[in-house]
Design an enzyme around this catalytic site. Structure first.
Site, PDB file in Angstrom:
ATOM      1  CG  ASP A 149      -2.026   0.911   1.229  1.00 45.64           C
ATOM      2  OD1 ASP A 149      -2.027   1.808   0.374  1.00 45.64           O
ATOM      3  OD2 ASP A 149      -2.927   0.776   2.082  1.00 45.64           O
ATOM      4  CG  ASP A 219      -9.498   2.944   1.260  1.00 43.36           C
ATOM      5  OD1 ASP A 219      -8.689   2.760   0.321  1.00 43.36           O
ATOM      6  OD2 ASP A 219      -9.172   2.934   2.450  1.00 43.36           O
TER       7      ASP A 219
HETATM    8  C1  GLA Z   1      -5.537   2.100   2.797  1.00 43.32           C
HETATM    9  C2  GLA Z   1      -6.049   0.966   1.904  1.00 43.32           C
HETATM   10  C3  GLA Z   1      -7.098   0.170   2.660  1.00 43.32           C
HETATM   11  C4  GLA Z   1      -6.514  -0.378   3.957  1.00 43.32           C
HETATM   12  C5  GLA Z   1      -5.940   0.754   4.796  1.00 43.32           C
HETATM   13  C6  GLA Z   1      -5.177   0.236   5.989  1.00 43.32           C
HETATM   14  O1  GLA Z   1      -6.535   3.030   3.046  1.00 43.32           O
HETATM   15  O2  GLA Z   1      -6.554   1.457   0.703  1.00 43.32           O
HETATM   16  O3  GLA Z   1      -7.580  -0.891   1.858  1.00 43.32           O
HETATM   17  O4  GLA Z   1      -5.512  -1.295   3.633  1.00 43.32           O
HETATM   18  O5  GLA Z   1      -5.058   1.571   4.028  1.00 43.32           O
HETATM   19  O6  GLA Z   1      -4.577   1.254   6.726  1.00 43.32           O
END
Ligand code: GLA
Length: 394
Positions: A149, A219
């Site tokens: 990520d 998200d």
């Molecule tokens: C980001 C990702 C999410 C999750 C969070 C965890 O927002 O896009 O899917 O993994 O981080 O902190």
């Protein structure tokens, strides 16, 4: 896996690495990955016991046998690095190797989470400057899946290449490639999930840096608005998906309580037509019969997992109704008749418009029954925010 098979896989991986320096492993994720991820429900609160319980329920509920294989721990498992820089888990995960052994003993696979920056999105330890060490640790723990990520790496990009978007792009692309090289150097097949929210048209270069899947958006959350914006917004991405490399419109919210049954059926149907990874994101220990019937609809799952590996796309839109289609093996077709409105609407599918003759066979994949077209078309009333999902064959 037998030792010989493992050696062959290792050889293929090394050969691939040497030959192309970068390309995703085609032996992984031949169909979109399926499983469960801790984030949507547990967020920062997930611990070892929750993951073991999820693994237990995946088996007892029939989810494993329906294809949900990956048990993925998202952010917040990380502890500190030791003097040698080796990453350790925090108190919530006392023994990652033992957890992997447990998950594997259930016939499942274990996934983990990190990122190219110094910190993860939740502020835990990232892999920046420790890529090889971390890949080695994951291999030693017998990890099978890594979600990587971007998060705090964006800050680094802004500091190191201010006002230079192209340089920033090349910087973080290289960071994804770096972890890919680290992963393949330990010859353990690890599904590589890129999470950078769809920046720079990741679908065009994701496979180059080894991505088996890549998030196409920011998200998801457990609302109709967000889920439908993301799902119906995936227009035009079909040509970038295929065996070993998938577009990822984010994890499922089915069963988390913020949407109606019809809305969750739309979510599941749309994700299946998109050949999206199906990573359940709910509390598996508290599933209603309706949630189970959605996550365990094998006819819809078969659309997602069809071996042809073609992502679907929108074929028609009339007002607030849309028909999305996905080619399936054996010349069949899946069609989702969606209603994005808050009132019910009739939707008509003309068989000729989707390449079928009048006498084609139609099956309703939520009712689990065959239905019949009249004079070459099928008209059905679709509930508000709902779907009628069909499989059409000759
Ligand atoms: C980001 C990702 C999410 C999750 C969070 C965890 O927002 O896009 O899917 O993994 O981080 O902190």
């Amino acid at each position: 896996m037998s030792l010989t098979k493992l050696n062959v896989t290792a050889f293929i991986l090394l050969a691939l690495g040497a030959a192309t320096a970068s390309a995703q492993d085609p032996t992984l994720a031949a169909t979109p990955p399926m499983g469960w991820n801790s984030w949507n429900h547990f967020a920062r609160n997930v611990n070892d016991a929750d993951v073991r319980a999820a693994a237990d329920t995946i088996v007892s509920s029939g989810m494993r046998d329906a294809g949900y294989i990956y048990v993925n721990i998202d952010d917040t498992w990380q502890g500190q690095r030791d003097a040698q820089g080796v990453i350790h888990t925090n108190d919530k995960f006392p023994d990652m190797k033992a957890l992997a052994d447990y998950v594997h003993s259930k016939g499942l696979k274990l996934g983990i989470y990190s990122g190219p920056g110094p910190k993860t999105c939740a502020g835990f330890e990232g892999s920046y400057g420790h890529e090889d060490q971390d890949a080695k640790t994951y291999a030693a723990w017998d990890i099978d899946y890594l979600k990587y990520d971007l998060c705090s790496y964006r800050q680094l990009m802004r500091e190191q290449a201010p006002h230079d978007p192209e340089k920033q792009f090349q910087m973080y692309k290289a960071a994804y490639e770096k972890m890919h090289q680290a992963l393949i150097s330990f010859a353990r097949p690890i599904v590589y999930s890129l999470c950078q929210y769809g920046l720079n048209d990741v679908w065009k270069w994701g496979p180059e840096v080894g991505g088996n899947l890549w998030r196409t958006t920011g998200d998801i959350n457990d609302t109709w608005q967000r889920m439908s914006d993301i799902g119906f917004g995936q227009l035009g991405l079909a040509k970038y998906a295929g065996p070993g490399h998938w577009n990822d419109p984010d994890m499922l919210e089915v069963g988390n309580g913020g949407m109606t049954g019809d809305e969750y059926r739309t979510h599941m149907s749309l994700w299946a037509i998109l050949a999206a990874p199906l990573l359940a994101g709910n509390d598996l220990s508290k599933m209603s019969p309706e949630t189970l019937s959605i996550l365990l609809n094998k006819e819809v799952i078969a659309v997602d997992q069809d071996r042809l590996g073609k992502q679907g796309d929108r074929a028609f839109a009339v007002g607030m109704t849309e028909i999305w289609t996905k080619p399936l093996s054996g010349g069949a077709l899946a069609a989702g008749l969606f209603n994005r409105d808050t009132e019910e609407h009739p939707v008509t599918l003309h068989l000729r418009d989707v390449g079928f003759a009048e006498r084609a066979k139609l099956r309703d994949l939520w009712k689990h029954e065959d239905v019949t077209a009249t004079n070459g078309s099928y008209t059905v009333t679709v509930p508000p925010h709902g779907v009628v999902m069909l499989r059409i064959s000759k």
